[in-house]
Design a protein around this motif. Structure first.
Motif, PDB file in Angstrom:
ATOM      1  N   SER A  44       0.828  -1.210   0.000  1.00  0.00           N
ATOM      2  CA  SER A  44       0.000   0.000   0.000  1.00  0.00           C
ATOM      3  C   SER A  44       0.865   1.263   0.000  1.00  0.00           C
ATOM      4  N   ILE A  45       1.947   1.238   0.745  1.00  0.00           N
ATOM      5  CA  ILE A  45       2.850   2.394   0.771  1.00  0.00           C
ATOM      6  C   ILE A  45       3.466   2.619  -0.606  1.00  0.00           C
ATOM      7  N   LEU A  46       3.919   1.561  -1.243  1.00  0.00           N
ATOM      8  CA  LEU A  46       4.582   1.681  -2.537  1.00  0.00           C
ATOM      9  C   LEU A  46       3.616   2.061  -3.651  1.00  0.00           C
ATOM     10  N   LEU A  47       2.360   1.627  -3.547  1.00  0.00           N
ATOM     11  CA  LEU A  47       1.373   1.931  -4.592  1.00  0.00           C
ATOM     12  C   LEU A  47       1.082   3.426  -4.697  1.00  0.00           C
ATOM     13  N   GLU A  48       1.406   4.182  -3.676  1.00  0.00           N
ATOM     14  CA  GLU A  48       1.198   5.633  -3.744  1.00  0.00           C
ATOM     15  C   GLU A  48       2.064   6.276  -4.828  1.00  0.00           C
ATOM     16  N   GLN A  49       3.137   5.585  -5.230  1.00  0.00           N
ATOM     17  CA  GLN A  49       4.045   6.125  -6.248  1.00  0.00           C
ATOM     18  C   GLN A  49       4.029   5.329  -7.549  1.00  0.00           C
ATOM     19  N   GLY A  50       3.154   4.315  -7.651  1.00  0.00           N
ATOM     20  CA  GLY A  50       3.094   3.544  -8.886  1.00  0.00           C
ATOM     21  C   GLY A  50       3.006   2.051  -8.635  1.00  0.00           C
ATOM     22  N   ALA A  51       3.096   1.286  -9.710  1.00  0.00           N
ATOM     23  CA  ALA A  51       2.941  -0.169  -9.638  1.00  0.00           C
ATOM     24  C   ALA A  51       4.030  -0.802  -8.780  1.00  0.00           C
ATOM     25  N   VAL A  52       3.684  -1.964  -8.206  1.00  0.00           N
ATOM     26  CA  VAL A  52       4.554  -2.680  -7.275  1.00  0.00           C
ATOM     27  C   VAL A  52       4.863  -4.060  -7.835  1.00  0.00           C
ATOM     28  N   ARG A  53       6.109  -4.460  -7.712  1.00  0.00           N
ATOM     29  CA  ARG A  53       6.495  -5.825  -8.077  1.00  0.00           C
ATOM     30  C   ARG A  53       6.624  -6.652  -6.801  1.00  0.00           C
ATOM     31  N   ARG A 107       9.446  -1.037  -6.099  1.00  0.00           N
ATOM     32  CA  ARG A 107       9.007  -0.217  -7.209  1.00  0.00           C
ATOM     33  C   ARG A 107       9.147  -0.986  -8.522  1.00  0.00           C
ATOM     34  N   ASN A 108       8.072  -1.064  -9.299  1.00  0.00           N
ATOM     35  CA  ASN A 108       8.140  -1.752 -10.581  1.00  0.00           C
ATOM     36  C   ASN A 108       8.702  -0.812 -11.646  1.00  0.00           C
ATOM     37  N   LEU A 109       9.612  -1.322 -12.451  1.00  0.00           N
ATOM     38  CA  LEU A 109      10.245  -0.531 -13.500  1.00  0.00           C
ATOM     39  C   LEU A 109       9.876  -1.054 -14.873  1.00  0.00           C
ATOM     40  N   ALA A 110       9.822  -0.139 -15.830  1.00  0.00           N
ATOM     41  CA  ALA A 110       9.620  -0.495 -17.235  1.00  0.00           C
ATOM     42  C   ALA A 110      10.921  -0.245 -17.989  1.00  0.00           C
ATOM     43  N   ASP A 111      11.015  -0.820 -19.211  1.00  0.00           N
ATOM     44  CA  ASP A 111      12.224  -0.689 -20.030  1.00  0.00           C
ATOM     45  C   ASP A 111      13.454  -1.054 -19.214  1.00  0.00           C
ATOM     46  N   VAL A 112      13.377  -2.199 -18.572  1.00  0.00           N
ATOM     47  CA  VAL A 112      14.409  -2.593 -17.610  1.00  0.00           C
ATOM     48  C   VAL A 112      15.575  -3.301 -18.295  1.00  0.00           C
ATOM     49  N   ALA A 113      16.769  -2.913 -17.910  1.00  0.00           N
ATOM     50  CA  ALA A 113      17.978  -3.672 -18.222  1.00  0.00           C
ATOM     51  C   ALA A 113      18.483  -4.258 -16.909  1.00  0.00           C
ATOM     52  N   VAL A 148      21.633  -5.925 -10.841  1.00  0.00           N
ATOM     53  CA  VAL A 148      21.299  -4.501 -10.755  1.00  0.00           C
ATOM     54  C   VAL A 148      20.275  -4.174 -11.839  1.00  0.00           C
ATOM     55  N   ALA A 149      19.138  -3.595 -11.445  1.00  0.00           N
ATOM     56  CA  ALA A 149      18.100  -3.211 -12.402  1.00  0.00           C
ATOM     57  C   ALA A 149      18.204  -1.723 -12.703  1.00  0.00           C
ATOM     58  N   GLN A 150      18.069  -1.377 -13.980  1.00  0.00           N
ATOM     59  CA  GLN A 150      18.055   0.019 -14.400  1.00  0.00           C
ATOM     60  C   GLN A 150      16.865   0.220 -15.325  1.00  0.00           C
ATOM     61  N   GLY A 151      15.976   1.142 -14.948  1.00  0.00           N
ATOM     62  CA  GLY A 151      14.772   1.354 -15.736  1.00  0.00           C
ATOM     63  C   GLY A 151      14.008   2.575 -15.251  1.00  0.00           C
ATOM     64  N   VAL A 152      12.738   2.677 -15.696  1.00  0.00           N
ATOM     65  CA  VAL A 152      11.904   3.849 -15.435  1.00  0.00           C
ATOM     66  C   VAL A 152      10.626   3.413 -14.735  1.00  0.00           C
ATOM     67  N   ASP A 153      10.199   4.180 -13.707  1.00  0.00           N
ATOM     68  CA  ASP A 153       8.959   3.836 -13.014  1.00  0.00           C
ATOM     69  C   ASP A 153       7.759   4.491 -13.701  1.00  0.00           C
TER      70      ASP A 153
END
Length: 387
Positions: free
Chosen positions: A156-165, A207-213, A299-304
């Motif tokens: 619930s805390i993380l969903l305030e800023q976007g999707a959660v993994r 935090r779930n990321l898109a366009d992840v490397a 290490v994940a690198q991407g955009v939320d």
């Protein structure tokens, strides 16, 4: 350089086993995890190659009833999760195994990466709240949880800023993960989980990321050989249609991370190396009794969802992993050619029948696994352009 591109069955015979001097054994010590046929075959293949590099004999699966002559070197299927278990076998330092030893089970899982959601959250024995403070700048926003209720609070805390993994602590190869975009999806995912399993092993919400490397950073030591590496992972589709780990491409340097950083690396890779080194140092500071000869950090690198870019360590591995065949292949090249300082090492895991295999590949599994179906796994080496 000819050795670099050769499969294992063509490796030179200059390093011969010294009978009675030492033996390499595979150790399957985790009764909670059923090892697949392809995993067992991989452990044996990699242990055989390590025996060659060390000049030891390969003695197969460890047998506690056997009186082994000489020194034993272990290739465990999992991280030793208590010091006592390792010490009983004579494993007391990083020269005794390919992998690591930790004082508490949770340290060997991805739950070590994040803090708990609040002061009242459940925590396992040995939990370090100070570690979360040391790691906060090198990991993604997230929490670890050891109860379904704590996981719901964290989500619930993380969903305030976007999707959660959501990730189960005992999931490997990309399995045991889901994404929740809102409270309803979060509740639906958590409802399906085994509460006892969450309490025993834990889980991560981040935090779930898109366009992840997904990048890999690691360091391995075998006898007097030390190698550091960085690289990228690739995904593939397994026989069930799921996206899973499909291999790694590594740049491996002889020596410490200083030697690796002397190479021509992209800025994102340098960021990943810096974060992994800080993560490693923080863990070792928090748990000074642990040790490892094989350390790997994803290490994940991407955009939320909000467009903010992140880079952060996802998890660690102090045991045989997907990149280990590449690590050991690089060691073979370094042992054979003392003038060689860097090499590209690759692994591939391909599902389905008839997977093509390069002529210079070192195949360590090709067959039908009872759980995952037809699978081909190999490693190969390429010269590094700037070596």
């Amino acid at each position: 350089m000819g050795f670099v591109l050769q499969p294992f069955n063509a490796w030179p015979t200059g390093v011969a086993a010294r009978a009675g001097f030492g033996m390499v054994v595979v150790y399957a010590g985790n009764a909670d995890r059923r090892v697949c046929h392809h995993e067992s075959a991989t452990y044996h293949a990699l242990a055989q190659r390590l025996a060659f590099i060390k000049g030891y004999e390969f003695a197969g699966e460890f047998d506690s009833s056997c009186a082994y002559p000489g020194t034993l070197y272990f290739v465990p299927s999992d991280t030793f999760v208590t010091l006592e278990a390792a010490h009983r076998l004579g494993v007391r330092g990083d020269q005794d195994l390919f992998g690591g030893v930790v004082p508490f089970p949770f340290i060997a899982t991805k739950t070590i990466t994040h803090p708990l959601c609040d002061a009242g959250a459940q925590a396992p024995e040995g939990w370090s709240r100070a570690l979360a403070q040391r790691l906060q700048d090198v990991v993604l926003p997230g929490f670890s949880a050891f109860s379904v209720e704590d996981a719901r609070k964290a989500g619930s805390i993380l969903l305030e800023q976007g999707a959660v993994r959501l990730k189960l602590a005992n999931g490997i190869g990309g399995l045991g993960q889901w994404v929740a975009a809102d409270e309803d999806e979060l509740d639906a995912r958590l409802k399906d989980l085994d509460a006892e399993e969450v309490a025993r092993f834990g889980m991560v919400l981040e935090r779930n990321l898109a366009d992840v490397a997904t990048l890999s950073v690691g360091q391995v030591r075998v006898d007097d050989l030390l190698a550091s590496y960085c690289g990228t992972q690739q995904l593939t589709v397994n026989n069930a249609g799921q996206e899973v780990y499909g291999g790694s491409r590594l740049i491996v340097a002889r020596g410490d991370f200083d030697a690796l950083l002397e190479l021509d690396l992209e800025p994102g890779m340098r960021t990943a190396i810096a974060q992994a080194c800080r993560y490693h140092a923080a863990v070792m500071q928090s748990f000074p009794d642990m040790f490892a000869s094989r350390c790997n950090y994803d290490v994940a690198q991407g955009v939320d969802d909000g467009g903010s870019r992140y880079s952060g360590v996802l998890e660690q591995s102090w045991r045989v992993g997907g990149a280990s065949a590449a690590e050991i292949a690089a060691f073979g090249a370094f042992r054979a050619d003392p003038s060689l300082n860097a090499v590209c090492a690759l692994t591939s895991e391909t599902y389905g029948d008839g997977a093509p295999v390069p002529d210079d590949a070192d195949v360590y599994f090709r067959g039908v696994d009872e759980r995952v179906g037809p699978l081909t796994k190999y490693a190969r080496l390429e010269p590094y352009a700037d070596a």
